[in-house]
Design an enzyme around this catalytic site. Structure first.
Site, short mmCIF file in Angstrom:
data_model
loop_
_atom_site.label_atom_id
_atom_site.label_comp_id
_atom_site.label_asym_id
_atom_site.label_seq_id
_atom_site.Cartn_x
_atom_site.Cartn_y
_atom_site.Cartn_z
N ASP A 33 54.67 -32.67 -13.83
CA ASP A 33 55.43 -32.87 -15.05
C ASP A 33 56.81 -33.39 -14.65
O ASP A 33 57.66 -32.63 -14.20
CB ASP A 33 55.55 -31.54 -15.82
CG ASP A 33 56.43 -31.68 -17.05
OD1 ASP A 33 56.94 -32.79 -17.30
OD2 ASP A 33 56.62 -30.67 -17.76
N GLN A 61 61.71 -34.21 -16.74
CA GLN A 61 63.14 -34.05 -16.46
C GLN A 61 63.52 -34.66 -15.11
O GLN A 61 64.69 -34.60 -14.70
CB GLN A 61 63.53 -32.56 -16.46
CG GLN A 61 63.30 -31.86 -17.78
CD GLN A 61 64.24 -32.31 -18.89
OE1 GLN A 61 65.22 -33.03 -18.67
NE2 GLN A 61 63.96 -31.90 -20.11
N LYS A 113 63.70 -39.36 -22.99
CA LYS A 113 64.64 -38.61 -22.14
C LYS A 113 65.30 -39.52 -21.11
O LYS A 113 66.10 -39.09 -20.30
CB LYS A 113 63.91 -37.48 -21.42
CG LYS A 113 63.40 -36.38 -22.35
CD LYS A 113 62.82 -35.25 -21.55
CE LYS A 113 61.93 -34.35 -22.37
NZ LYS A 113 62.62 -33.57 -23.38
N1 C6P Z 1 61.82 -30.77 -23.15
C1 C6P Z 1 63.98 -29.93 -23.82
O1 C6P Z 1 64.91 -29.78 -24.63
P1 C6P Z 1 58.13 -34.24 -25.07
O2 C6P Z 1 58.76 -33.31 -26.07
O3 C6P Z 1 56.64 -34.36 -25.24
O4 C6P Z 1 58.83 -35.53 -24.97
O5 C6P Z 1 58.38 -33.56 -23.62
C2 C6P Z 1 57.85 -32.31 -23.32
C3 C6P Z 1 58.45 -31.77 -22.06
C4 C6P Z 1 57.64 -31.61 -20.96
N2 C6P Z 1 58.13 -31.17 -19.79
C5 C6P Z 1 59.42 -30.88 -19.64
C6 C6P Z 1 59.91 -30.42 -18.30
C7 C6P Z 1 60.30 -31.00 -20.71
O6 C6P Z 1 61.58 -30.71 -20.55
C8 C6P Z 1 59.80 -31.46 -21.96
C9 C6P Z 1 60.69 -31.57 -23.16
C10 C6P Z 1 62.85 -30.86 -24.16
O7 C6P Z 1 63.98 -29.36 -22.74
C11 C6P Z 1 62.37 -30.68 -25.55
S1 C6P Z 1 61.50 -29.18 -25.77
#
Ligand code: C6P
Length: 399
Positions: free
Chosen positions: A192, A195, A218
């Site tokens: 994953d 980030q 992001k």
């Molecule tokens: N974290 C945060 O504020 P999406 O929402 O599908 O684009 O990404 C999901 C996701 C998956 N893995 C990690 C490590 C993440 O940080 C996130 C999304 C955001 O931390 C929104 S919850």
């Protein structure tokens, strides 16, 4: 230091704003917004369907982004699947690869640092297949270490699903060594990287990752779009989990034939403008260079951490994190109560469990405040943020 606020319309239109919520979603530079605008104003039609020039052009722009994304992470373009976000990408692997390949007694390794979208899909697979979900024990600082990973890895391990950078703690997982170890027992690894990709150069071939997921929004790109990288052989052997338009070669009464990967995973009309504009975000990041991004971030994080440390009543949970994420609380106040003070001063940050409840539980807190610095933040932003933290620390001491 980078000086690029002028490139971000939200910052130009809101000069008082201190935006420290980039882990949730980054702001978008004008080049990305302009590209979305260009699509809707100049050709705005569907891809892969029309037999006319505008549609060919839209398709070409769309497929160019696949090439740009592939080059960005050192993959082949046929290994890039566009999804709705990192969550969809991670769910796709679990629902397709996981459901088809996991059997009773198999082991799946995750960690308490995972975002819900990298643990819940594997909980579902484990329940459905009577497999065993195992957690890498975190170090006292809350990190995943290679030694701890070795403690849970066995010959029964079939899948390892881990975050590269935690969205709460901001630590970098030693994923390259973990992947080698996982492969030595025949397990596949899902990274994953939601980030990680905004902050560091990623080379999927050097990592030898089997799957890697991230979100466009992001990393300066549009919302509603994510990427699943997968080794082609794995993708080709997987079934789609959604069925419909444009993912099939032919459809018969009782059976259908899917297109090759990645197209068999992209059914229906995709987020066309978003995909087309995403390449501008990648070009923007590459033009800045990751060396500059690191250098900029390092200065901001050092300053932020050292100033926070001086304030009585502030507890920082990830003092050695370097990726721009700072998780903290002020006295025993609930982070939601404190966050309104930041909002009043135009400081945007997130408060709560950050969709990663396992790590807040591990920290034994109801949630944290989270400040995330990124490329457009400045030392002045950090100083203004620190002023609000001081005010909040004084206020909640008397509370
Ligand atoms: N974290 C945060 O504020 P999406 O929402 O599908 O684009 O990404 C999901 C996701 C998956 N893995 C990690 C490590 C993440 O940080 C996130 C999304 C955001 O931390 C929104 S919850």
């Amino acid at each position: 230091m980078l000086n690029i606020k002028k490139d971000f319309p939200v910052l130009v239109n809101n000069p008082d704003l201190i935006y420290l919520d980039s882990c949730a979603s980054s702001l978008k530079p004008k080049v990305v917004i302009d590209k979305i605008d260009e699509y809707y104003n100049k050709y705005g039609v569907n891809v892969n369907r029309g037999v006319y020039a505008l549609s060919y052009h839209a398709t070409e722009e769309y497929e160019q982004t696949r090439e740009v994304v592939a080059k960005f992470i050192n993959a082949k373009s046929k290994e890039i699947v566009f999804t709705r976000g990192a969550s969809s990408a991670l769910n796709l692997v679990a629902s397709s690869y996981g459901m088809a390949n996991i059997t009773e007694g198999d082991e799946i390794i995750v960690s308490e640092l995972e975002h819900h979208s990298n643990v819940m899909p594997w909980q579902m697979v484990a329940k459905a297949k009577k497999a065993v979900l195992k957690y890498v024990p975190l170090s006292s600082e809350g990190k995943i270490t290679v030694d701890a990973f070795k403690q849970v890895l066995t010959n029964k391990t079939k899948v390892v699903a881990l975050t590269y950078v935690s969205n709460v703690m901001g630590y970098i997982t030693p994923i390259e060594e973990i992947i080698k170890l996982a492969h030595s027992v025949g397990a596949i690894v899902i990274v994953d990287a939601a980030q990680a990709v905004p902050h560091m150069k990623i080379d999927v071939k050097a990592l030898d990752a089997d799957f890697l997921a991230f979100s466009a929004h992001k990393m300066l790109g549009p919302t509603g779009l994510g990427v699943l990288y997968g080794k082609y052989k794995l993708l080709q052997n997987m079934d789609p989990i959604e069925f419909g338009g444009d993912m099939n070669d032919f459809v018969d009464l009782y059976d259908s034939h899917f297109k090759d990967a990645p197209h068999k995973f992209e059914t229906g009309t995709p987020p066309i403008a978003e995909v087309i504009a995403f390449k501008e975000a990648i070009k923007y990041l590459e033009d800045l260079t990751f060396d500059e991004i690191h250098a900029h971030q390092e200065v901001l994080v050092k300053h932020l951490m050292s100033e926070l440390e001086k304030i009585k009543g502030v507890k920082v949970y990830n003092k050695t994190a370097t990726t721009g994420v700072v998780a903290f609380n002020i006295h025993d106040a609930h982070p939601h109560d404190v966050s309104t003070m930041f909002d009043e001063e135009h400081v945007c940050l997130r408060a709560g469990h950050h969709c990663a409840q396992l790590i807040t539980r591990w920290l034994e807190v109801p949630g944290t405040l989270r400040a995330c610095v990124y490329i457009y933040n400045t030392l002045e932003d950090v100083d203004k943020f620190i002023e609000v933290v001081k005010k909040a620390a004084e206020y909640f001491e008397e509370w």
